[in-house]
Design an enzyme around this catalytic site. Structure first.
Site, PDB file in Angstrom:
ATOM      1  N   GLY A  29       0.832  -1.207   0.000  1.00  0.00           N
ATOM      2  CA  GLY A  29       0.000   0.000   0.000  1.00  0.00           C
ATOM      3  C   GLY A  29       0.858   1.244   0.000  1.00  0.00           C
ATOM      4  O   GLY A  29       2.096   1.158   0.045  1.00  0.00           O
ATOM      5  N   THR A  30       0.217   2.390  -0.044  1.00  0.00           N
ATOM      6  CA  THR A  30       0.978   3.631  -0.151  1.00  0.00           C
ATOM      7  C   THR A  30       1.759   3.931   1.130  1.00  0.00           C
ATOM      8  O   THR A  30       2.863   4.495   1.074  1.00  0.00           O
ATOM      9  CB  THR A  30       0.047   4.813  -0.480  1.00  0.00           C
ATOM     10  OG1 THR A  30      -1.006   4.851   0.494  1.00  0.00           O
ATOM     11  CG2 THR A  30      -0.568   4.681  -1.864  1.00  0.00           C
ATOM     12  N   THR A  31       1.214   3.540   2.279  1.00  0.00           N
ATOM     13  CA  THR A  31       1.930   3.797   3.537  1.00  0.00           C
ATOM     14  C   THR A  31       3.112   2.836   3.655  1.00  0.00           C
ATOM     15  O   THR A  31       4.222   3.248   4.035  1.00  0.00           O
ATOM     16  CB  THR A  31       0.977   3.639   4.743  1.00  0.00           C
ATOM     17  OG1 THR A  31      -0.281   4.250   4.439  1.00  0.00           O
ATOM     18  CG2 THR A  31       1.556   4.296   5.983  1.00  0.00           C
ATOM     19  N   GLU A 105      -0.777 -10.702   3.065  1.00  0.00           N
ATOM     20  CA  GLU A 105      -0.551  -9.862   4.249  1.00  0.00           C
ATOM     21  C   GLU A 105      -0.895 -10.624   5.524  1.00  0.00           C
ATOM     22  O   GLU A 105      -0.189 -10.533   6.532  1.00  0.00           O
ATOM     23  CB  GLU A 105      -1.397  -8.588   4.156  1.00  0.00           C
ATOM     24  CG  GLU A 105      -0.880  -7.616   3.110  1.00  0.00           C
ATOM     25  CD  GLU A 105      -1.791  -6.418   2.887  1.00  0.00           C
ATOM     26  OE1 GLU A 105      -1.279  -5.365   2.501  1.00  0.00           O
ATOM     27  OE2 GLU A 105      -3.013  -6.537   3.092  1.00  0.00           O
TER      28      GLU A 105
END
Ligand code: 5RP
Length: 230
Positions: A29-31, A105
């Site tokens: 993800g972006t984080t 994940e």
């Protein structure tokens, strides 16, 4: 501070939990991308870690930036996983899978001694469910699984659209070769009951409720960093 800067700050704070010799699960993800960028800088100056990526996307970014990688086959026990989330409740139950990587994940988080979630404060909620719950399903029998998911949720008083995730005109396909249903049930007061009901459906491969996996969440907001422990 804008949203990207908050993600960077959460990622930076998580990096202080990483030390040489660690076997790291690396989220998607972006984080998580911001974490990879900061991790790569540390690796370039001598931090010795090995990473197990939770998606092909994260693997590609790690390779590009020089973060050494392993697989869960080679490295089945991990010290720490750092990953983002779509929603986080006060007990650190999560909704994940907005990026479609929930299965890997969850496998990686479960193989880790600790999981630290990194997020900006917009991800914190009192009760999960504003974000549609991603459910990874086998391609075979898609329609039957869709109906069964709706019925299982309805038996718990949860009602709302269940939609097949698309990329353009094609269904989104996960790294594991499955489809994703996004279930907009609204507030989920009993996450354990929904989890059990979904796992009773044969076509459900995994769902995005992460219960009892996160040990801490590092939340970045306008007032600074807050760490929430499970
Ligand atoms: C991917 C995930 C991500 O961690 C989640 O969607 C949060 O992403 P972002 O950091 O881009 O908001 O679960 O499957």
């Amino acid at each position: 501070m804008d949203a990207r800067q908050l993600k960077v700050e959460a990622a930076r704070a998580a990096l202080s939990h990483v030390s040489s010799g660690m076997r790291l699960g690396i989220g998607t993800g972006t984080t998580a991308d911001e974490f990879v960028r900061l991790l790569a800088e540390k690796v370039a100056t001598g931090l010795a870690v090995i990473g197990v990526p939770t998606s092909e996307r994260t693997a590609a970014l790690c390779r590009e930036l020089g973060v050494p990688l392993s697989t869960l086959e080679e490295t089945p026990e991990l010290d720490l996983t750092i990953d983002g989330a779509d929603e986080i409740d006060p007990a650190l139950t999560l909704i994940k899978g907005g990026g479609g990587a929930l299965l890997r994940e969850k496998i990686v988080a479960a193989a880790s001694e600790r999981m630290i979630v990194i997020a900006d404060q917009s991800k914190m909620v009192e009760t999960l469910g504003r974000f549609p719950l991603p459910i990874e399903v086998n391609k075979f029998g898609l329609r039957a699984t869709e109906i069964a998911v709706g019925a299982a949720a309805a038996s718990l008083g949860l009602v709302g659209p269940v939609t097949l995730r698309m990329t353009g005109s094609q269904p989104f396909v996960t790294d594991g070769g499955h489809f994703i249903l996004d279930a907009s049930f609204g507030r989920i007061p009993d996450t354990r009951a929904l989890s059990n009901a979904l796992f009773a459906i044969p076509g459900v491969v995994e769902h995005g409720l992460f219960i009892g996996l996160a040990s801490a969440a590092i939340i970045a907001g306008g007032d600074g960093i807050q760490t929430v422990h499970a």
